[in-house]
Design a protein around this motif. Structure first.
Motif, PDB file in Angstrom:
ATOM      1  N   ALA B 454      86.812  82.576 -53.388  1.00 45.94           N
ATOM      2  CA  ALA B 454      85.815  83.481 -52.826  1.00 45.94           C
ATOM      3  C   ALA B 454      84.479  82.755 -52.721  1.00 45.94           C
ATOM      4  N   ARG B 455      83.799  83.026 -51.642  1.00 46.00           N
ATOM      5  CA  ARG B 455      82.488  82.417 -51.460  1.00 46.00           C
ATOM      6  C   ARG B 455      81.498  83.493 -51.061  1.00 46.00           C
ATOM      7  N   HIS B 459      73.160  84.949 -47.577  1.00 47.08           N
ATOM      8  CA  HIS B 459      72.264  85.537 -46.580  1.00 47.08           C
ATOM      9  C   HIS B 459      72.710  86.942 -46.172  1.00 47.08           C
ATOM     10  N   LYS B 460      73.922  87.302 -46.529  1.00 46.21           N
ATOM     11  CA  LYS B 460      74.382  88.644 -46.214  1.00 46.21           C
ATOM     12  C   LYS B 460      74.454  89.537 -47.455  1.00 46.21           C
ATOM     13  N   CYS B 461      74.449  88.908 -48.601  1.00 45.24           N
ATOM     14  CA  CYS B 461      74.693  89.643 -49.851  1.00 45.24           C
ATOM     15  C   CYS B 461      73.542  90.607 -50.151  1.00 45.24           C
ATOM     16  N   LEU B 462      73.900  91.836 -50.457  1.00 46.19           N
ATOM     17  CA  LEU B 462      72.884  92.856 -50.734  1.00 46.19           C
ATOM     18  C   LEU B 462      72.028  92.474 -51.933  1.00 46.19           C
ATOM     19  N   ALA B 463      72.651  91.905 -52.939  1.00 48.49           N
ATOM     20  CA  ALA B 463      71.900  91.552 -54.144  1.00 48.49           C
ATOM     21  C   ALA B 463      71.041  90.320 -53.904  1.00 48.49           C
ATOM     22  N   CYS B 505      92.314  86.408 -54.753  1.00 49.96           N
ATOM     23  CA  CYS B 505      93.103  87.619 -54.497  1.00 49.96           C
ATOM     24  C   CYS B 505      92.468  88.503 -53.428  1.00 49.96           C
ATOM     25  N   GLY B 506      91.151  88.398 -53.252  1.00 50.13           N
ATOM     26  CA  GLY B 506      90.518  89.117 -52.156  1.00 50.13           C
ATOM     27  C   GLY B 506      90.020  90.512 -52.482  1.00 50.13           C
ATOM     28  N   PHE B 507      90.106  90.918 -53.740  1.00 47.21           N
ATOM     29  CA  PHE B 507      89.565  92.233 -54.087  1.00 47.21           C
ATOM     30  C   PHE B 507      88.080  92.314 -53.732  1.00 47.21           C
ATOM     31  N   CYS B 508      87.362  91.219 -53.972  1.00 46.95           N
ATOM     32  CA  CYS B 508      85.922  91.206 -53.707  1.00 46.95           C
ATOM     33  C   CYS B 508      85.639  91.392 -52.225  1.00 46.95           C
ATOM     34  N   GLU B 509      86.348  90.615 -51.405  1.00 45.19           N
ATOM     35  CA  GLU B 509      86.111  90.721 -49.967  1.00 45.19           C
ATOM     36  C   GLU B 509      86.505  92.100 -49.466  1.00 45.19           C
ATOM     37  N   ARG B 518      82.091  90.462 -44.240  1.00 44.18           N
ATOM     38  CA  ARG B 518      81.729  90.738 -45.622  1.00 44.18           C
ATOM     39  C   ARG B 518      80.806  89.645 -46.150  1.00 44.18           C
ATOM     40  N   ALA B 519      80.092  89.998 -47.186  1.00 45.13           N
ATOM     41  CA  ALA B 519      79.162  89.032 -47.766  1.00 45.13           C
ATOM     42  C   ALA B 519      79.843  88.141 -48.778  1.00 45.13           C
ATOM     43  N   ILE B 520      81.085  88.451 -49.084  1.00 43.94           N
ATOM     44  CA  ILE B 520      81.882  87.532 -49.908  1.00 43.94           C
ATOM     45  C   ILE B 520      83.231  87.423 -49.228  1.00 43.94           C
TER      46      ILE B 520
END
Lengths: 311, 675
Positions: B454-455, B459-463, B505-509, B518-520
């Protein structure tokens, strides 16, 4: 097997209690008196085994019959959003949930929904958290992880300042009584995830609370709509670090904290335990502070009327 | 019919049993995948069995087993009235050769390691057709039906119906699947069993093996030569003389036996005895390039018939035009070369993942493969694009692609985390794969099979970018691969990915609330793709720290709070990280705190009052308190009434307010001299 026996035992107890309450009917004046005094209590704290502590805490507040009236529909919102065993501290203890459900039945609830909008596959969450199994023996009770948007209906949030609408579980909107039954745990973006944060598990679009609104304010908005009639925080295990998924430091506190007010319950939970190895004041939690500022409840635990029992 | 349903909806036995019957899958994969291991042969015993059966009983498979054949029959029945049958005439023998060309094309490409099995192998075709096209239609119809029935169920108080859960799969490439289905079924308008007669490469293989079966069509002297069998034969296997049979075409459907008005046709099990004149033959052909006129049988029949029939017999001296479609040696070779050329084309495709040679690797976004996938070229060589893994995936994350991974990757499976995560408790795909392109991993192995990394797109991440409270990625990560840290100038904690822990696994995305992209995102970088051996050992050898059951700590360890954040900090030993990884290494953290990893002083809290011991609360458990009390853990913040003596949080990015004071009225880019 042990749990099943325990449930049986609980059901027996329920029957006896039901019998007792019919006998005690003429003494309703006295009971009323007891309820009034319990109403003055802000927070009840019970230490002991999960089910026993849950019962004790609710009894301190005047018993479930002060919350649930016969024939009512009840929605209980535990945290069963993670496909993990109870000992990880990420989900509400199954015996806390089943004790609440049993108490609602004893109080005469017609239909009880145990609801969540899980983050992982619902089947896995309901099974691994053991909540479904714990409640399976109790009649008129449904444990549901609703993942389909058809179960959610759009509704306005009249008192919402940022979030003015969302889609809510139909069962929750139709319920007469809403009970928050979160597990006590830390949370990376809101500090803690307790009664108020847990209400995010009853709506469809949670993402909007992150990307459009201020999360703390949106949580408060949500709680103006979904104002729980009773909050029972399962602090039998406290996930003190690395919440909400863990793995983190799990404190075995054997405590259940109950209140008729979610803000009071959450504030007490925050102040009572260590988070990341240190003390945190409730006003250091953004959404508790915001809820207090908007008059949803007290966060000053020093001025709360608290009773504590050990069972 | 039962068998037909089984193809799409396996009820018992290995789900991929059908696929293992397909000789085209066997031959193509054998050649392109260079597979020699015993497990492969064992897996393909059904195909070998049916080839053996074909030696004895002809193209029995085509007539009785093949689900695609059944579908073609059904489609033919539906289109029978409109059929013009221009190609149904017995004279059209040339078209029959086409299937050998299809076979040659696939084998030619397979020689160069490119699997084109998917274009025409019948069982993968029909599996895709059922599983990726028809099943979702049925599912969505059921879903819509249930949705419509819900108000009724609610009024009847039928909760078990009301809360019934039906999900429907969705797949990409629907139009292409539809087009391929059309290509198979619509020519039924021209001739019955068009596909089986003229195009099917598995049919071609069976045809070669079934030149001279023991159990075959026999025509007795009772034949009145009415020609009805010839007319009705769905495979056009009966030549002008109804006593003859093109055995390579005959699928033993026994239609002729049923319709013969004088019951002159039989398919006897031991019919040799009465056929005194059958010449001994040196067995059926076993190689595609070996031309077998297979006229012996014809000659034999002619002999018998010639003796006592009143009709003008074909002259004995001249062997009649061979009823079998010849395997055209020269043109066959030519098509093989074309197939090889196609393979070369696949290699030179811009998006080809077959080789990593040369300048510029292919865009790897589309090679995020399911768990247990072999190294990419081997994987593609083995994968027959049957779609079994996609059909079996409970989260619907395995998706077919079209040309995104080049010519060689058509219909190959990739993970699409936006659709669903790779469920940690599931290892179905590997066990459904018929050719071992995905290894059948035990669950523990699968949980260590790193799919990618995961990356965070900061620049897109809300946090990171908007300083919003959002760490849904951390919230859903089952591997605890995301940890939070406070960074300078940001009031909220921000996520970092620990690539050693990330299993891809992609749960984050899947759960990231940022849309459009997505931001991740999970990228194939760092994926563990091994052809043999243990993924657990490999992960350990690579210094990975993938652990689904990481224990939560009960007591703070000597070094602080173990179990929170990466225990060794996030500056990993260099050898563990591949180049190109993005960790938290380079980002400056808050200075000078002895808080556990991931913690730092809150900018808003610096210099402010320390938290007073709370009167109502008692210390719970024996902790060694952090000596530094100023910083707050992620998610907590001081109330705004707290006087902030230090600098307020510096907004990041483009949200910075215009600086006040001197120079503030200058246009962007200009500044006052510092002196």
């Amino acid at each position: 097997m042990r749990r099943r026996e325990f449930l049986k035992w609980q059901m027996h107890g329920a029957l006896w209690l039901a019998a007792g309450s019919t006998v005690a009917a003429p003494l309703s004046a006295m009971a009323q008196d007891a309820v009034t005094s319990a109403d003055e209590l802000d927070v009840a704290i019970a230490k002991g085994a999960p089910a026993a502590a849950t019962r004790a805490a609710v009894e301190l507040l005047g018993g479930m019959q002060s919350v649930v009236k016969p024939g009512q529909k009840v929605a209980i919102k535990p945290n069963m959003s993670f496909p993990q065993a109870p000992d990880k501290g990420t989900t509400t203890h199954p015996e806390v949930v089943s004790a609440l459900v049993a108490m609602c039945r004893e109080a005469g609830a017609e239909e009880i929904f145990v609801l969540d909008h899980p983050l992982s596959r619902a089947e896995a969450c309901l099974e691994r958290s053991e909540i479904q199994a714990a409640c399976s023996a109790i009649p008129n009770t449904r444990v549901l992880g609703l993942e389909d948007s058809t179960f959610y209906v759009e509704a306005p949030i009249d008192q919402g300042e940022e979030m003015r609408d969302n889609a809510f579980m139909r069962e929750v909107l139709e319920a007469d009584v809403l009970i928050a039954a979160p597990v006590a745990k830390s949370h990376g973006s809101t500090g803690v995830s307790l009664s108020m944060k847990g209400m995010m598990g009853l709506i469809w679009d949670r993402g909007v609370m992150h990307y459009r609104y201020n999360l703390d304010q949106a949580i408060v908005d949500l709680n103006t709509k979904l104002a729980a009639d009773l909050a029972v925080v399962d602090a039998t295990r406290v996930l003190s670090t690395n919440g909400p998924y863990g793995p983190g430091l799990v404190l075995n506190e054997n405590t259940v904290i109950a209140s008729r007010n979610v803000v009071a319950a959450d504030a007490m939970t925050v102040s009572r335990f260590e988070w990341y190895g240190r003390r945190i004041r409730p006003d250091q939690v953004g959404h508790i502070r915001a809820a207090h500022d908007r008059g949803l409840g007290p966060m000053d635990v020093a001025s709360m009327k608290v009773r504590e029992v050990e069972v | 019919m039962v068998l037909l349903l089984w193809a799409g909806l396996p009820l018992f036995g290995p789900a991929d049993l059908y696929l293992r019957m397909d000789p085209m899958v066997l031959a193509g994969t054998l050649l392109s995948g260079r597979v020699l291991d015993g497990a492969f042969w064992i897996a393909f015993i059904p195909a070998l069995l049916f080839l053996a059966i074909t030696l004895v009983a002809g193209r029995f498979f085509c007539g009785w087993i093949c689900p695609l054949g059944t579908c073609v029959d059904l489609a033919d029945r539906a289109t029978a009235r409109r059929r013009a049958s221009p190609l149904g005439r017995p004279a059209r023998t040339g078209l029959r050769r086409v299937k050998y060309h299809v076979l040659a094309l696939i084998l030619g490409a397979a020689l160069l390691g490119v699997s084109l099995v998917f274009i025409a192998a019948p069982i993968p075709l029909v599996t895709r057709f059922f599983g990726l096209l028809l099943m979702p239609l049925v599912q969505v119809a059921a879903w819509l039906g249930l949705d419509a029935a819900r108000p009724l169920a609610a009024s009847l108080d039928a909760g078990s119906i009301y809360y019934l859960k039906i999900t429907y799969d969705r797949f990409g490439t629907q139009l292409f699947l539809l087009a391929m289905a059309g290509a198979v079924f619509l020519p039924g308008l021209l001739a019955p069993r068009f596909w089986c007669r003229y195009l099917c490469p598995a049919g071609a293989i069976f045809s070669i093996f079934g030149r001279k079966p023991i159990i075959r069509r026999r025509v007795s002297d009772a034949c009145i030569e009415c020609g009805l069998c010839r007319k009705r034969c769905p495979m056009n296997a009966i030549p002008a003389d109804p006593h003859d049979t093109r055995h390579g075409e005959c699928i033993s459907c026994e239609t002729c036996e049923r319709i013969c008005p004088v019951a002159a046709i039989t398919f006897p099990v031991s019919g040799q005895a009465e056929q005194a004149g059958v010449q001994s033959d040196d067995g059926p052909a076993d190689a595609p390039l070996k031309q077998r006129p297979a006229t012996a049988d014809n000659v034999a029949t002619t002999k018998i018939k010639g003796g006592d029939s009143g009709s003008p017999p074909p002259s004995r001296g001249n062997v009649p035009s061979p009823p079998e479609a010849r395997v055209p040696r020269r043109t066959f070779l030519l098509t093989g070369v074309v197939g090889a050329g196609t393979a070369l084309l696949a290699y030179t495709d811009l998006a080809s993942p077959l080789t990593a040679e040369g300048k510029g690797d292919p865009e790897q976004r589309y090679t995020l493969r399911p768990p247990g996938a072999l190294p990419e070229p081997d994987f593609l060589a083995r994968c027959v694009r049957c779609g079994e893994c996609m059909i079996g995936c409970p989260t619907n994350t395995i998706q077919p692609i079209w040309f995104a991974a080049g010519l060689a990757g058509v219909f190959s499976p990739v993970l699409e985390p936006t659709r669903g995560p790779c469920e940690t408790t599931c290892n179905a795909c590997g066990h459904l794969c018929p050719t071992g392109a995905l290894r059948p991993l035990p669950l523990a192995e699968k949980q260590h099979a790193k799919l990618g990394t995961a990356r965070i797109l900061r620049h897109k991440c809300l946090a990171w970018e908007e300083q919003r409270q959002c760490v849904v990625c951390d919230e859903v990560c089952p591997y605890d691969a995301i940890h939070l840290e406070r960074v300078e100038g940001n009031p909220v904690a921000v996520p970092f990915v620990d690539e050693r822990r990330c299993a891809g696994c992609g749960f984050c995305e899947h759960n990231c609330p940022v849309r459009a992209q997505r931001a991740i995102i999970v990228q194939p970088a760092g994926a563990v793709r091994i052809a043999s051996g243990s993924y657990i050992d490999e992960a350990a050898a690579r210094g990975l720290d993938i652990d689904l059951n990481r224990p939560g700590s009960r007591h703070p360890g000597p070094g602080g709070y173990e179990g929170y954040g990466p225990a060794q900090g996030h500056g990993y030993e260099g050898s563990a990280s591949s180049p190109g990884y993005q960790g938290g290494q380079e980002y400056p953290t808050q200075p000078g705190s002895d808080l556990p990893p991931g913690f730092s002083e809150s900018p808003g809290a610096q210099g402010s009052q320390t938290s007073p011991p709370y009167p109502a609360a008692e210390p719970a458990g024996n902790f060694s308190r952090s000596t530094s009390d100023g910083g707050l853990p992620p998610g907590f913040s001081e109330p705004p009434t707290t006087p902030r003596s230090s600098a307020p949080p510096q907004p990041r990015g483009g949200r910075a307010p215009a600086p006040s004071g001197s120079g503030s009225n200058l246009p962007p880019g200009f500044s006052e001299p510092s002196s």
